[in-house]
Design a protein around this motif. Structure first.
Motif, PDB file in Angstrom:
ATOM      1  N   ASP A   1      70.800 -82.781  53.726  1.00  0.00           N
ATOM      2  CA  ASP A   1      69.973 -81.711  54.288  1.00  0.00           C
ATOM      3  C   ASP A   1      68.586 -82.302  54.510  1.00  0.00           C
TER       4      ASP A   1
ATOM      5  N   GLU B   1      65.470 -63.674  58.971  1.00  0.00           N
ATOM      6  CA  GLU B   1      66.427 -62.606  59.296  1.00  0.00           C
ATOM      7  C   GLU B   1      66.828 -62.670  60.765  1.00  0.00           C
ATOM      8  N   LYS B   2      65.854 -62.946  61.651  1.00  0.00           N
ATOM      9  CA  LYS B   2      66.155 -63.067  63.080  1.00  0.00           C
ATOM     10  C   LYS B   2      67.100 -64.239  63.319  1.00  0.00           C
ATOM     11  N   GLU B   3      66.825 -65.367  62.674  1.00  0.00           N
ATOM     12  CA  GLU B   3      67.668 -66.544  62.806  1.00  0.00           C
ATOM     13  C   GLU B   3      69.076 -66.253  62.297  1.00  0.00           C
ATOM     14  N   ASP B   4      69.167 -65.541  61.189  1.00  0.00           N
ATOM     15  CA  ASP B   4      70.468 -65.157  60.628  1.00  0.00           C
ATOM     16  C   ASP B   4      71.244 -64.275  61.590  1.00  0.00           C
TER      17      ASP B   4
ATOM     18  N   GLU C   1      71.053 -64.202  64.782  1.00  0.00           N
ATOM     19  CA  GLU C   1      71.448 -64.957  65.971  1.00  0.00           C
ATOM     20  C   GLU C   1      72.693 -65.799  65.710  1.00  0.00           C
ATOM     21  N   ASP C   2      72.967 -66.112  64.442  1.00  0.00           N
ATOM     22  CA  ASP C   2      74.134 -66.952  64.102  1.00  0.00           C
ATOM     23  C   ASP C   2      75.366 -66.171  64.156  1.00  0.00           C
TER      24      ASP C   2
END
Length: 65
Positions: free
Chosen positions: A10, A59-62, A64-65
């Protein structure tokens, strides 16, 4: 050459440069350390706003997944 003995797989948490261009973006831990160093000067309200923005971005990134 980077010693990969303790590789986390990572790159955002790694102290070594894993990026192809040799530049490593600051990890989450690097950013939090920098924020904690400036916490006193920032003030509590600004720090809370920064954390809220970070949570909203995650939260936005989550979503979008």
């Amino acid at each position: 050459m980077t010693d990969l003995t303790n590789c986390t797989h990572d790159c955002s948490t790694c102290g070594a440069s894993c990026a192809p261009d040799g530049e490593r973006k600051p990890s989450f831990f690097d950013r939090m350390e920098a924020a904690s160093e400036h916490f006193e000067a920032m003030g509590e309200e600004n720090f809370i706003n920064m954390l809220n923005e970070a949570v909203a971005a995650l939260e936005k990134e989550d979503a979008e997944d």
